[in-house]
Motif scaffolding. Structure first.
Motif, PDB file in Angstrom:
ATOM      1  N   THR A   1      -3.735  -3.542  -0.760  1.00 27.52           N
ATOM      2  CA  THR A   1      -5.089  -3.775  -0.273  1.00 27.52           C
ATOM      3  C   THR A   1      -6.030  -2.697  -0.805  1.00 27.52           C
ATOM      4  OG1 THR A   1      -4.878  -2.398   1.711  1.00 27.52           O
ATOM      5  CG2 THR A   1      -4.032  -4.660   1.838  1.00 27.52           C
ATOM      6  N   GLU A   2      -7.247  -2.730  -0.329  1.00 24.65           N
ATOM      7  CA  GLU A   2      -8.220  -1.722  -0.749  1.00 24.65           C
ATOM      8  C   GLU A   2      -7.747  -0.311  -0.408  1.00 24.65           C
ATOM      9  OE1 GLU A   2     -11.203   0.150  -2.477  1.00 24.65           O
ATOM     10  OE2 GLU A   2     -10.718  -1.977  -2.672  1.00 24.65           O
ATOM     11  N   ASP A   3      -6.961  -0.172   0.657  1.00 29.19           N
ATOM     12  CA  ASP A   3      -6.442   1.158   1.015  1.00 29.19           C
ATOM     13  C   ASP A   3      -5.545   1.705  -0.097  1.00 29.19           C
ATOM     14  OD1 ASP A   3      -7.780   1.135   3.402  1.00 29.19           O
ATOM     15  OD2 ASP A   3      -6.039   0.497   4.584  1.00 29.19           O
TER      16      ASP A   3
ATOM     17  N   ALA B   1      -7.627   2.569  -3.108  1.00 27.84           N
ATOM     18  CA  ALA B   1      -8.402   3.790  -2.839  1.00 27.84           C
ATOM     19  C   ALA B   1      -7.551   5.032  -3.060  1.00 27.84           C
ATOM     20  CB  ALA B   1      -8.943   3.754  -1.409  1.00 27.84           C
ATOM     21  N   ALA B   2      -6.274   4.967  -2.668  1.00 35.32           N
ATOM     22  CA  ALA B   2      -5.379   6.110  -2.891  1.00 35.32           C
ATOM     23  C   ALA B   2      -5.241   6.390  -4.385  1.00 35.32           C
ATOM     24  CB  ALA B   2      -4.014   5.819  -2.275  1.00 35.32           C
TER      25      ALA B   2
ATOM     26  N   ASP C   1       0.831  -1.216   0.000  1.00 37.77           N
ATOM     27  CA  ASP C   1       0.000   0.000   0.000  1.00 37.77           C
ATOM     28  C   ASP C   1       0.862   1.262   0.000  1.00 37.77           C
ATOM     29  OD1 ASP C   1      -2.358  -1.387  -0.020  1.00 37.77           O
ATOM     30  OD2 ASP C   1      -2.705  -1.245   2.139  1.00 37.77           O
TER      31      ASP C   1
ATOM     32  N   ARG D   1       0.391   4.288  -2.636  1.00 35.69           N
ATOM     33  CA  ARG D   1       0.120   5.681  -2.236  1.00 35.69           C
ATOM     34  C   ARG D   1       1.148   6.637  -2.849  1.00 35.69           C
ATOM     35  NH1 ARG D   1      -1.497   3.121   2.718  1.00 35.69           N
ATOM     36  NH2 ARG D   1       0.616   3.292   3.575  1.00 35.69           N
TER      37      ARG D   1
END
Length: 221
Positions: A196-198, A201-202, A170, A174
């Protein structure tokens, strides 16, 4: 025709080049027997006729690849596919430092042993300014290498970058999301990493992403 040129002189190769100038690039694939000789270090002007070199699954190591890309006769290649071999950082560095690959549009290095060092070298390549598609899936690239290659100054027109099945997290996703060059990507594939989804999402929230950016075969960002 290829067999007739197997032992041709440079003059005959030049004549052949004139004859096939109108041929589609897709049919101008280098025969394996030519590539094998070039990988061994033979000076092979016949390679000037080729637009595509396929070297998948040939147990090629860094030293052999270095000999191939050091040849001025690879200057006409538009696609170089070296998937499924034994290429590590040294092989990636050899590609990055070669002055003869300026026409290359597609470079496939999937399923090798390239890590962050090799990825950083490709990101700062000397003569890969035409490269539009780079496949580095299933290697050993972590966050630092992924960020370097995604933002590579030596790859100004890269549009499709495949980084599946590496060692990206992640944190790397990011950092990629903050890159201005994200705006030029059509595909930046990250499946099979520790993202991951995090992380996705970024990428979705990035102010630099395009609406059609694809970051995975089974998800979008």
């Amino acid at each position: 025709m290829c067999r007739a040129l197997d032992r041709a002189s440079a003059t005959r190769v030049e004549r052949a080049a004139e004859r096939i100038a109108s041929w589609p690039d897709a049919v101008r694939e280098a025969p394996w027997r030519w590539l094998r000789r070039a990988l061994a270090g033979e000076d092979l002007p016949q390679l000037r006729l080729a637009r595509l070199a396929r070297l998948r699954g040939r147990a090629i190591d860094d030293a052999a690849l270095r000999r191939l890309v050091a040849s001025a006769h690879v200057c006409g290649l538009l696609a170089l596919e070296v998937d499924g071999n034994r290429i590590g950082d040294a092989g990636a560095i050899a590609i990055a430092r070669s002055p003869h690959l300026g026409a290359l549009v597609v470079l496939a290095l999937e399923d090798n042993r390239i890590g962050d060092r090799g990825a950083r070298a490709l990101a700062e390549a000397r003569a890969l300014g035409a490269l539009a598609t780079l496949n580095l899936a299933n290697n050993r690239i972590g966050d630092a290498g992924a960020v370097a290659i995604a933002g590579g100054r030596g790859l100004p027109v890269l549009r499709n970058l495949y980084l599946e099945d590496n060692r990206i997290t992640d944190a790397g996703a990011r950092r990629i999301a903050r890159l201005r060059v994200l705006a030029r990507y059509r595909q930046l594939m990250l499946d099979g990493n520790a993202v991951t989804e995090d992380g996705y999402a970024a990428l979705r929230r990035s102010r630099f992403r395009t609406p059609g950016l694809k970051t995975g075969w089974f998800r979008t960002a």
